[in-house]
Design a protein around this motif. Sequence first.
Motif, PDB file in Angstrom:
ATOM      1  N   ASN A 106       0.971  -1.548   0.237  1.00 22.53           N
ATOM      2  CA  ASN A 106       0.160   0.028   0.126  1.00 22.53           C
ATOM      3  C   ASN A 106       1.058   1.199  -0.107  1.00 22.53           C
ATOM      4  N   ILE A 107       2.147   1.338   0.235  1.00 23.26           N
ATOM      5  CA  ILE A 107       2.827   2.381   0.656  1.00 23.26           C
ATOM      6  C   ILE A 107       3.949   2.073  -0.312  1.00 23.26           C
ATOM      7  N   VAL A 108       5.162   1.276   0.056  1.00 22.46           N
ATOM      8  CA  VAL A 108       5.994   1.507  -0.393  1.00 22.46           C
ATOM      9  C   VAL A 108       5.932   1.101  -1.433  1.00 22.46           C
ATOM     10  N   ILE A 109       5.693  -0.027  -2.370  1.00 21.49           N
ATOM     11  CA  ILE A 109       6.125  -0.421  -3.931  1.00 21.49           C
ATOM     12  C   ILE A 109       5.392   0.755  -4.341  1.00 21.49           C
ATOM     13  N   PRO A 110       4.395   1.436  -4.075  1.00 20.29           N
ATOM     14  CA  PRO A 110       4.415   2.700  -5.193  1.00 20.29           C
ATOM     15  C   PRO A 110       4.996   3.359  -5.474  1.00 20.29           C
ATOM     16  N   ALA A 111       5.258   3.729  -4.135  1.00 18.62           N
ATOM     17  CA  ALA A 111       6.275   4.887  -4.507  1.00 18.62           C
ATOM     18  C   ALA A 111       8.014   4.978  -4.601  1.00 18.62           C
ATOM     19  N   LEU A 112       8.195   3.362  -4.520  1.00 20.76           N
ATOM     20  CA  LEU A 112       9.646   2.733  -5.421  1.00 20.76           C
ATOM     21  C   LEU A 112      10.149   3.858  -5.947  1.00 20.76           C
ATOM     22  N   ASP A 276      24.438  -4.264  14.048  1.00 14.52           N
ATOM     23  CA  ASP A 276      24.966  -2.975  15.239  1.00 14.52           C
ATOM     24  C   ASP A 276      26.102  -2.465  14.180  1.00 14.52           C
ATOM     25  N   ARG A 277      26.781  -1.855  13.339  1.00 16.22           N
ATOM     26  CA  ARG A 277      27.062  -1.254  12.444  1.00 16.22           C
ATOM     27  C   ARG A 277      27.750  -0.240  12.565  1.00 16.22           C
ATOM     28  N   ARG A 278      29.161   1.002  12.678  1.00 18.02           N
ATOM     29  CA  ARG A 278      29.016   1.845  13.492  1.00 18.02           C
ATOM     30  C   ARG A 278      28.662   2.636  11.973  1.00 18.02           C
ATOM     31  N   HIS A 279      29.144   2.590  10.637  1.00 20.56           N
ATOM     32  CA  HIS A 279      29.468   2.965   9.193  1.00 20.56           C
ATOM     33  C   HIS A 279      28.089   2.269   8.265  1.00 20.56           C
ATOM     34  N   LEU A 280      26.940   2.748   8.476  1.00 20.72           N
ATOM     35  CA  LEU A 280      26.265   1.864   7.589  1.00 20.72           C
ATOM     36  C   LEU A 280      26.972   2.057   5.700  1.00 20.72           C
ATOM     37  N   ALA A 281      26.549   1.270   4.984  1.00 18.26           N
ATOM     38  CA  ALA A 281      26.517   1.449   3.394  1.00 18.26           C
ATOM     39  C   ALA A 281      26.182   3.045   3.245  1.00 18.26           C
ATOM     40  N   LYS A 282      26.157   4.183   2.348  1.00 18.53           N
ATOM     41  CA  LYS A 282      25.083   5.225   1.491  1.00 18.53           C
ATOM     42  C   LYS A 282      23.978   5.329   0.883  1.00 18.53           C
ATOM     43  N   ARG A 283      24.101   3.447   0.371  1.00 20.33           N
ATOM     44  CA  ARG A 283      22.727   3.455   0.237  1.00 20.33           C
ATOM     45  C   ARG A 283      21.357   2.657   1.273  1.00 20.33           C
ATOM     46  N   THR A 284      21.995   2.682   1.778  1.00 19.01           N
ATOM     47  CA  THR A 284      21.787   1.806   3.072  1.00 19.01           C
ATOM     48  C   THR A 284      20.675   3.428   3.814  1.00 19.01           C
ATOM     49  N   GLN A 285      21.917   4.039   3.836  1.00 20.07           N
ATOM     50  CA  GLN A 285      20.879   4.978   4.879  1.00 20.07           C
ATOM     51  C   GLN A 285      20.044   5.936   3.645  1.00 20.07           C
ATOM     52  N   LYS A 286      20.671   6.080   2.776  1.00 21.59           N
ATOM     53  CA  LYS A 286      19.479   6.913   2.031  1.00 21.59           C
ATOM     54  C   LYS A 286      18.028   6.828   1.901  1.00 21.59           C
ATOM     55  N   PHE A 287      18.171   5.199   1.839  1.00 23.50           N
ATOM     56  CA  PHE A 287      17.038   3.541   1.943  1.00 23.50           C
ATOM     57  C   PHE A 287      16.374   4.036   2.945  1.00 23.50           C
ATOM     58  N   ILE A 288      16.586   3.412   3.827  1.00 20.05           N
ATOM     59  CA  ILE A 288      16.186   4.493   5.479  1.00 20.05           C
ATOM     60  C   ILE A 288      15.829   5.827   5.685  1.00 20.05           C
ATOM     61  N   GLU A 289      16.277   6.543   5.195  1.00 18.48           N
ATOM     62  CA  GLU A 289      15.723   8.072   4.915  1.00 18.48           C
ATOM     63  C   GLU A 289      14.163   8.321   4.256  1.00 18.48           C
ATOM     64  N   TRP A 290      13.854   7.550   3.223  1.00 16.03           N
ATOM     65  CA  TRP A 290      13.451   7.867   2.277  1.00 16.03           C
ATOM     66  C   TRP A 290      12.278   6.815   2.866  1.00 16.03           C
ATOM     67  N   LEU A 291      12.168   5.806   3.319  1.00 14.19           N
ATOM     68  CA  LEU A 291      11.350   4.851   4.057  1.00 14.19           C
ATOM     69  C   LEU A 291      10.556   5.414   4.752  1.00 14.19           C
ATOM     70  N   SER A 292      11.840   5.827   5.948  1.00 16.84           N
ATOM     71  CA  SER A 292      11.306   6.969   6.992  1.00 16.84           C
ATOM     72  C   SER A 292      10.216   8.265   6.947  1.00 16.84           C
ATOM     73  N   ASP A 293      10.110   8.781   5.482  1.00 13.33           N
ATOM     74  CA  ASP A 293       9.880  10.464   5.479  1.00 13.33           C
ATOM     75  C   ASP A 293       8.789   9.701   4.496  1.00 13.33           C
ATOM     76  N   LYS A 294       8.375   8.139   3.586  1.00 15.28           N
ATOM     77  CA  LYS A 294       6.687   7.615   3.225  1.00 15.28           C
ATOM     78  C   LYS A 294       6.245   7.395   4.776  1.00 15.28           C
ATOM     79  N   LEU A 295       6.165   6.675   5.550  1.00 16.48           N
ATOM     80  CA  LEU A 295       6.158   5.753   6.254  1.00 16.48           C
ATOM     81  C   LEU A 295       4.960   6.333   7.381  1.00 16.48           C
ATOM     82  N   LYS A 296       6.070   7.726   7.762  1.00 16.85           N
ATOM     83  CA  LYS A 296       5.319   8.918   9.081  1.00 16.85           C
ATOM     84  C   LYS A 296       3.897   9.169   8.518  1.00 16.85           C
ATOM     85  N   PRO A 297       3.824   9.786   6.968  1.00 19.79           N
ATOM     86  CA  PRO A 297       2.571  10.721   7.247  1.00 19.79           C
ATOM     87  C   PRO A 297       1.144   9.316   7.795  1.00 19.79           C
ATOM     88  N   HIS A 298       1.827   8.118   8.017  1.00 15.14           N
ATOM     89  CA  HIS A 298       0.872   7.302   8.144  1.00 15.14           C
ATOM     90  C   HIS A 298       0.831   6.496   9.491  1.00 15.14           C
TER      91      HIS A 298
END
Length: 302
Positions: A106-112, A276-298
């Motif tokens: 309902n949320i993630v795939i339509p916005a991917l 539990d890693r000190r440094h996440l890969a940038k692609r993972t960081q970007k996706f987590i930020e994007w996913l957080s923005d998409k989920l928070k309105p719900h």
Amino acid sequence: MMNQLEAMRIYLRVADLRSFTQAADSLNLPKATVSEAIKQLETQLGTRLLQRTTRSVQMTQDGMLYYERSKDLLYDFAELTSLFDSQQTPLHGRLRVDLPVAAARNIVIPALPEFLALHPGIEIELSCTDRRVDLIREGFDCVMRVGTLHDSSLIARPLGYLGQVNLASKTYLEQWGTPRELDDLQAHFLIHYVSNFGNKSLGFEYQQAGKTHYLAMKGGMTVNNSDAYHAACQAGFGIIQVPQFGQLHAASLQNLVSILPDYQAPSMPVSILYPDRRHLAKRTQKFIEWLSDKLKPHLLPA
């Protein structure tokens, strides 16, 4: 280290193309060089990575595991070499993510498409399951979890809370009536949901005076999947209790009705988990930020 990395690159190409000859041609290397690189890699690792026949090349079980880990390592190494690059280097690599079915649908795939348009070099492996995957053992970069967290070895990013709603189909309510109070549920049916068959459903969940209670209810249907849960409700088997974003899909079917608004199950925390890693890969960081923005309105505020 560079020899090892080069051997990994050669191995990935052979595994992808399932051919030593085609891999050699694509890498502009002699076939003997490719064969020797794989041989040395298998000797160093002490295991066979590829099963060779006269007609094909297939990965062994160990080969498949090495393939996945090598792919991630090479992506991370490429990212590391550009860590101090003053220019914005495009993100590349694979992201393996696990999401609940309803959130994904309902949320993630339509916005991917929006995310992939911003980062076309990223490949996403999206797991949609109601079971709790083993993030470390199964190689996930991040997962979304709904409910209380128990694994303290992972880093959790709280996002908010999901309210829950009680639903029943119009056809069910026409047959059995609409319950108004808890006592009315004795004459109704609950569709039981369990994560694994063999577990016992606790019954109808509701919150009263700040405490969570369970009311045992009869029911002829038990499921372990959210799609089956909604389908069973649509078919008139009984009442379900679902997160609000799960209701997005249910409401679109125009046959389910919200009932017992004074007896809702407590809101559930929503989190994104990652290793539990000190440094996440940038692609993972970007996706987590994007996913957080998409989920928070719900979600309700944390």
